[in-house]
Design a protein around this motif. Structure first.
Motif, PDB file in Angstrom:
ATOM      1  N   GLY A  47       0.802  -1.210   0.000  1.00 27.10           N
ATOM      2  CA  GLY A  47       0.000   0.000   0.000  1.00 27.10           C
ATOM      3  C   GLY A  47       0.832   1.255   0.000  1.00 27.10           C
ATOM      4  N   ILE A  48       0.146   2.340  -0.337  1.00 27.04           N
ATOM      5  CA  ILE A  48       0.766   3.664  -0.327  1.00 27.04           C
ATOM      6  C   ILE A  48      -0.171   4.633   0.378  1.00 27.04           C
ATOM      7  CG2 ILE A  48       2.197   3.367  -2.388  1.00 27.04           C
ATOM      8  CD1 ILE A  48       0.048   4.789  -4.002  1.00 27.04           C
ATOM      9  N   VAL A  49       0.405   5.621   1.025  1.00 32.60           N
ATOM     10  CA  VAL A  49      -0.351   6.717   1.619  1.00 32.60           C
ATOM     11  C   VAL A  49      -0.305   7.862   0.628  1.00 32.60           C
ATOM     12  CG1 VAL A  49      -0.445   8.373   3.521  1.00 32.60           C
ATOM     13  CG2 VAL A  49       0.139   5.986   3.982  1.00 32.60           C
ATOM     14  N   LEU A  96      -0.367   5.916  12.523  1.00 34.05           N
ATOM     15  CA  LEU A  96      -0.459   4.820  11.567  1.00 34.05           C
ATOM     16  C   LEU A  96      -0.172   5.314  10.147  1.00 34.05           C
ATOM     17  CD1 LEU A  96      -1.063   1.883  10.967  1.00 34.05           C
ATOM     18  CD2 LEU A  96      -3.502   2.479  10.899  1.00 34.05           C
ATOM     19  N   ALA A  97      -0.638   6.509   9.816  1.00 36.81           N
ATOM     20  CA  ALA A  97      -0.355   7.076   8.486  1.00 36.81           C
ATOM     21  C   ALA A  97       1.152   7.204   8.279  1.00 36.81           C
ATOM     22  CB  ALA A  97      -1.026   8.441   8.326  1.00 36.81           C
ATOM     23  N   SER A 102       6.060   4.799   5.700  1.00 33.43           N
ATOM     24  CA  SER A 102       7.487   4.598   5.966  1.00 33.43           C
ATOM     25  C   SER A 102       8.217   4.014   4.760  1.00 33.43           C
ATOM     26  CB  SER A 102       7.650   3.663   7.165  1.00 33.43           C
ATOM     27  OG  SER A 102       8.997   3.266   7.305  1.00 33.43           O
ATOM     28  N   THR A 103       9.460   4.411   4.606  1.00 35.92           N
ATOM     29  CA  THR A 103      10.289   3.824   3.553  1.00 35.92           C
ATOM     30  C   THR A 103      10.727   2.409   3.920  1.00 35.92           C
ATOM     31  OG1 THR A 103      12.255   4.871   4.509  1.00 35.92           O
ATOM     32  CG2 THR A 103      11.142   6.052   2.716  1.00 35.92           C
ATOM     33  N   ARG A 107       8.285  -2.779   7.994  1.00 36.41           N
ATOM     34  CA  ARG A 107       7.628  -2.356   9.235  1.00 36.41           C
ATOM     35  C   ARG A 107       6.274  -1.692   8.990  1.00 36.41           C
ATOM     36  NH1 ARG A 107      11.055   0.885  12.986  1.00 36.41           N
ATOM     37  NH2 ARG A 107       9.633  -0.013  14.464  1.00 36.41           N
ATOM     38  N   ARG A 108       5.910  -1.465   7.732  1.00 37.50           N
ATOM     39  CA  ARG A 108       4.671  -0.743   7.427  1.00 37.50           C
ATOM     40  C   ARG A 108       3.437  -1.366   8.085  1.00 37.50           C
ATOM     41  NH1 ARG A 108       5.158   0.760   0.979  1.00 37.50           N
ATOM     42  NH2 ARG A 108       6.836   2.282   1.241  1.00 37.50           N
ATOM     43  N   PHE A 109       3.374  -2.683   8.103  1.00 38.98           N
ATOM     44  CA  PHE A 109       2.172  -3.348   8.610  1.00 38.98           C
ATOM     45  C   PHE A 109       2.352  -3.965   9.993  1.00 38.98           C
ATOM     46  CE2 PHE A 109       1.397  -2.900   4.129  1.00 38.98           C
ATOM     47  CZ  PHE A 109       0.042  -2.562   4.081  1.00 38.98           C
TER      48      PHE A 109
END
Length: 176
Positions: A47-49, A96-97, A102-103, A107-109
Motif C-alpha cells: 500500500g501507499i499513503v 499509523l499514516a 514509511s520507507t 515495518r509498514r504493517f
C-alpha cells in the motif's frame, strides 16, 4: 455592457518562480485528505499513503483519481492488483499514516490487521470511510502518474473524522 479600465493599472504582486520548494509551500495551504491505497499480492500486504486522492471525478462511471510519484516502487505492484482498497484515514490514525508511509517496507504493517477482500483489496480498520476500486485508466503527468480508479463499492459510518494534510502537518477538521 461596457467595461472601462483605468489607464493606470496597479502593479501586480511579485510572484516567485515556480520551483519545487515554492510549489510545495504554496500547495500546503490547500488541505487534502489522507488516504491509504492497498492490496494484497501473493499473501503480502502492499500500500501507499496519498494526499493526492481526488473524489467525485465522475459519478457515471464512478471514478476517483490519485497522483502517484513515478519513483514509487509500490505502485507497479499495486496497479496489477485486480482490485484496490482505499481507506480514508481518520484523525486517530496519524501515527499509523506515518508508519504506513514509511520507507521501511518491512515495518509498514507491524501491528496492523488489515481487512482483505476475496479479490485482494486491502483496507485499514477504523478509517473514516472506504472505497473498493479497480484501475480504470492512467496517464503520465510530469513526475507523477495519474490513476483513475473505478469505484466498485463504498462505505462510511460517519463516526470517525477525516485526517487531513495541511501546512505540511497532519490535522483533523473541526466544524465551528
Amino acid at each position: 455592457m461596457t467595461i472601462s479600465t483605468s489607464p493606470v493599472a496597479a502593479t501586480p504582486m511579485e510572484a516567485n518562480r515556480a520551483s519545487p520548494e515554492v510549489l510545495r509551500e504554496t500547495f500546503s495551504h490547500f488541505p487534502q485528505g489522507v488516504a491509504f491505497i492497498g492490496a494484497e499480492a501473493d499473501a503480502v500486504p502492499l500500500g501507499i499513503v496519498a494526499s493526492t486522492l481526488t473524489v467525485g471525478v465522475s459519478l457515471a462511471p464512478p471514478l476517483v483519481s490519485v497522483a502517484i510519484q513515478n519513483s514509487s516502487t509500490t505502485w507497479p505492484s499495486l496497479r496489477r492488483a485486480p482490485e484496490l482498497g482505499i481507506s480514508l484515514l481518520s484523525t486517530d490514525q496519524e501515527g499509523l499514516a506515518r508508519q504506513l508511509a514509511s520507507t521501511d517496507r518491512n515495518r509498514r504493517f507491524n501491528d496492523v490487521v488489515p481487512d482483505v477482500t476475496a479479490s485482494g483489496a486491502l483496507t485499514i480498520p477504523d478509517s473514516s470511510a472506504y472505497l473498493w476500486t479497480r484501475l480504470h485508466a492512467e496517464f503520465a503527468a510530469g513526475d507523477h502518474t495519474v490513476a483513475l480508479l473505478e469505484i466498485l463499492g463504498a462505505r462510511s459510518d460517519g463516526r470517525a473524522d477525516a485526517l487531513v494534510f495541511h501546512r505540511s502537518e497532519f490535522k483533523g477538521l473541526r466544524v465551528s
